[in-house]
Design an enzyme around this catalytic site. Structure first.
Site, mmCIF file in Angstrom:
data_model
loop_
_atom_site.group_PDB
_atom_site.id
_atom_site.type_symbol
_atom_site.label_atom_id
_atom_site.label_comp_id
_atom_site.label_asym_id
_atom_site.label_seq_id
_atom_site.Cartn_x
_atom_site.Cartn_y
_atom_site.Cartn_z
ATOM 1 N N GLY A 237 0.778 -1.235 0.000
ATOM 2 C CA GLY A 237 0.000 0.000 0.000
ATOM 3 C C GLY A 237 0.802 1.273 0.000
ATOM 4 O O GLY A 237 0.231 2.369 0.006
ATOM 5 N N GLU A 271 4.269 -6.461 1.499
ATOM 6 C CA GLU A 271 3.743 -6.836 0.188
ATOM 7 C C GLU A 271 3.597 -5.623 -0.731
ATOM 8 O O GLU A 271 2.504 -5.301 -1.178
ATOM 9 C CB GLU A 271 2.362 -7.498 0.365
ATOM 10 N N PRO A 272 4.692 -4.933 -1.034
ATOM 11 C CA PRO A 272 4.569 -3.731 -1.862
ATOM 12 C C PRO A 272 4.400 -4.075 -3.342
ATOM 13 O O PRO A 272 5.012 -5.031 -3.839
ATOM 14 C CB PRO A 272 5.923 -3.038 -1.649
ATOM 15 N N GLY A 273 3.590 -3.333 -4.017
ATOM 16 C CA GLY A 273 3.443 -3.484 -5.458
ATOM 17 C C GLY A 273 3.765 -2.167 -6.139
ATOM 18 O O GLY A 273 4.837 -1.967 -6.717
ATOM 19 N N ARG A 274 2.831 -1.228 -5.995
ATOM 20 C CA ARG A 274 2.961 0.083 -6.639
ATOM 21 C C ARG A 274 4.296 0.752 -6.322
ATOM 22 O O ARG A 274 4.908 1.362 -7.196
ATOM 23 C CB ARG A 274 1.807 0.968 -6.138
ATOM 24 N N CYS A 341 -14.771 4.067 -27.868
ATOM 25 C CA CYS A 341 -16.104 4.663 -27.878
ATOM 26 C C CYS A 341 -16.713 4.724 -26.484
ATOM 27 O O CYS A 341 -17.672 4.017 -26.169
ATOM 28 C CB CYS A 341 -16.996 3.899 -28.840
ATOM 29 N N TYR A 370 -0.342 -1.373 -12.085
ATOM 30 C CA TYR A 370 -1.772 -1.347 -12.433
ATOM 31 C C TYR A 370 -1.979 -0.686 -13.795
ATOM 32 O O TYR A 370 -2.973 -0.014 -14.030
ATOM 33 C CB TYR A 370 -2.591 -0.655 -11.326
HETATM 34 C C1 LIG Z 1 -2.881 -5.327 -4.047
HETATM 35 C C2 LIG Z 1 -2.305 -5.907 -2.815
HETATM 36 C C3 LIG Z 1 -1.037 -5.512 -2.384
HETATM 37 C C4 LIG Z 1 -0.204 -4.444 -3.055
HETATM 38 O O1 LIG Z 1 -0.731 -3.180 -2.941
HETATM 39 P P1 LIG Z 1 0.140 -1.910 -3.427
HETATM 40 O O2 LIG Z 1 -0.711 -0.759 -3.095
HETATM 41 O O3 LIG Z 1 0.364 -2.054 -4.879
HETATM 42 O O4 LIG Z 1 1.409 -1.919 -2.651
HETATM 43 C C5 LIG Z 1 -0.521 -6.138 -1.257
HETATM 44 N N1 LIG Z 1 -1.226 -7.090 -0.589
HETATM 45 C C6 LIG Z 1 -2.458 -7.480 -0.990
HETATM 46 C C7 LIG Z 1 -3.163 -8.525 -0.227
HETATM 47 C C8 LIG Z 1 -3.037 -6.901 -2.115
HETATM 48 O O5 LIG Z 1 -4.252 -7.280 -2.491
#
Ligand SMILES: *Cc1c(COP(=O)(O)O)cnc(C)c1O
Length: 418
Positions: A237, A271-274, A341, A370
């Site tokens: 997050g 659990e970082p993604g963004r 469209c 994303y």
């Molecule tokens: C989507 C998600 C993440 C990653 O969130 P980011 O905002 O991209 O860091 C981590 N853990 C879980 C369970 C998620 O669903």
């Protein structure tokens, strides 16, 4: 890693216009260096506690990117069997995979058990019982963490808030304690961790602190219930800069989390993604037409909402830069729109930019997370290619789809015999 040199936008050592000339547009371009630096900045910030960084696959799941991060030492946070398949294809270690999601199917659970993933993040009692049954039939013991919904406000967009009591994710603290007790009586699951994930694009440390203030006492209660955990997973997050946000740095995040978590003596999972991928990628698009209608000026580009959904889905802001800066262009407010469209098919509205001309290239910034993973074939548009830059060279890590790809899975009705 995306900077101008002599008024041309570069990714690391490669000029964006050179890539676009060869690979055509629209296309995604990622910086290897940025991905690794972002990963390492978190890894280093948490050096003081035992930890595993489980990259969140859903934000950018290209197998080359997963491979890069696996090499850097990442584990993976997944939300489906398909994502686990990708991790395995990329050579990632299933033993470092954590699996979240409210709707895991039987087939997905069996696949994850067979693959010996690290742990299931369990979101309901029904799921817990199902995992226990399936593990039992397979002669396995499933490691689990209960996802707790700490009911805190992450101060982000409502669509990407997941840790408030009205969100579908996780279980409230009281229910969670009961379910741990239930789990500890089941033969084929082993509660080894606790998890939370409160939302996405969180820019401040306070929501994490508030959530941990609720989670940590539960860990103590579980201890007194005879349940000794090994892992505390605080989710992802972490926010990034899209416009003018002032997000916490990895170090500021760690400075809040480490003192709270260290005394627990558990291994930390994040659990970082963004945070890792967001600013490591851009979407490059070409201007097809400039159209004036009434008061409005529309810049019509060759990318669309099917290539990058965030503006349409979340009203998300993406900075949009010219690939070649030209000083003679007047600035004015324009809508930058795609050819699909739908009126929601825009990248920016009333955005003041230097007015581009037909065939100019534009870079939609901060599109590494994303972005591609949310693409679709809507309007029968092919998905764009993905390019990974490393220093002064680059490789294609996904080809552009073709029209044949669009119909590949379809079965044409046979001519009738009448
Ligand atoms: C989507 C998600 C993440 C990653 O969130 P980011 O905002 O991209 O860091 C981590 N853990 C879980 C369970 C998620 O669903």
């Amino acid at each position: 890693m995306f900077i101008y040199e002599n008024n041309t936008l570069f990714c690391e050592g490669v000029a964006i216009d050179k890539i676009a000339e060869k690979e055509k547009t629209p296309l995604y371009i990622y910086s290897e260096k940025a991905l690794i630096e972002n990963f390492n900045s978190l890894d280093n910030a948490f050096a003081d506690v035992p930890h595993v960084i489980c990259y969140s696959v859903k934000c950018n799941s290209n197998i080359s990117i997963l491979k890069l991060l696996a090499r850097a030492g990442a584990g993976f946070d997944i939300v489906s069997g398909g994502e686990l398949f990708r991790v395995i294809q990329a050579g990632g270690d299933p033993g470092k995979v954590v699996y979240a999601g409210v709707g895991k199917t039987q087939d997905e659970i069996v696949y994850a058990l067979k693959s010996d993933i690290h742990l299931f993040t369990v979101e309901s009692v029904g799921e817990l019982d199902r995992i226990n049954d399936l593990a039992n039939r397979m002669g396995k013991k499933a490691r689990i963490a209960i996802r707790v919904n700490p009911d805190v406000d992450p101060k982000t967009h409502t669509y990407i808030s997941t840790g408030k009591k009205e969100n579908k994710f996780g279980l409230d603290i009281e229910t969670a304690r009961e379910i741990y007790k239930h789990a500890s009586g089941l033969p084929s699951v082993k509660p080894v961790g606790i998890q939370m994930h409160i939302g996405s694009q969180i820019t401040q440390t306070q929501p994490f602190k508030n959530a941990l203030d609720k989670l940590i006492p539960l860990i103590g209660q579980l201890r007194s219930d005879g349940i000794e955990l090994e892992y505390v997973d605080i989710g992802g997050g972490l926010g990034i800069v899209y416009k003018d946000e002032k997000p916490m740095t990895a170090q500021e995040f760690a400075d809040v989390v480490v003192p709270m978590v260290k005394p627990l003596g558990l291994t930390l999972i994040i659990e970082p993604g963004r945070f890792i991928a967001g600013n490591a990628g851009i979407l490059v698009t070409k201007v097809e037409y400039i159209k004036k209608s009434g008061e409005k000026t529309f810049v019509i580009v060759d990318a669309a909402m099917n290539d990058l959904m965030r503006p349409a889905l979340y009203s998300a802001y993406h900075n949009i830069l010219p690939v070649k800066r030209q000083n003679d262009r007047p600035t004015k407010p324009v809508d930058i729109v795609g050819p699909v469209c739908e009126s929601g098919d825009f990248f920016a509205q009333d955005r003041v930019i230097a007015l581009p001309a037909q065939d100019d290239l534009l870079a939609v910034m901060s599109a590494g997370a994303y972005g591609f993973t949310m693409t679709s074939n809507y309007n029968c548009r092919v998905r764009p290619p993905e390019i990974l830059v490393n220093g002064t060279s680059y490789s294609q890590i996904r080809r552009r789809e073709t029209w044949e790809d669009l119909v590949r899975q379809e079965v044409s009705l046979k001519e009738s015999m009448s």
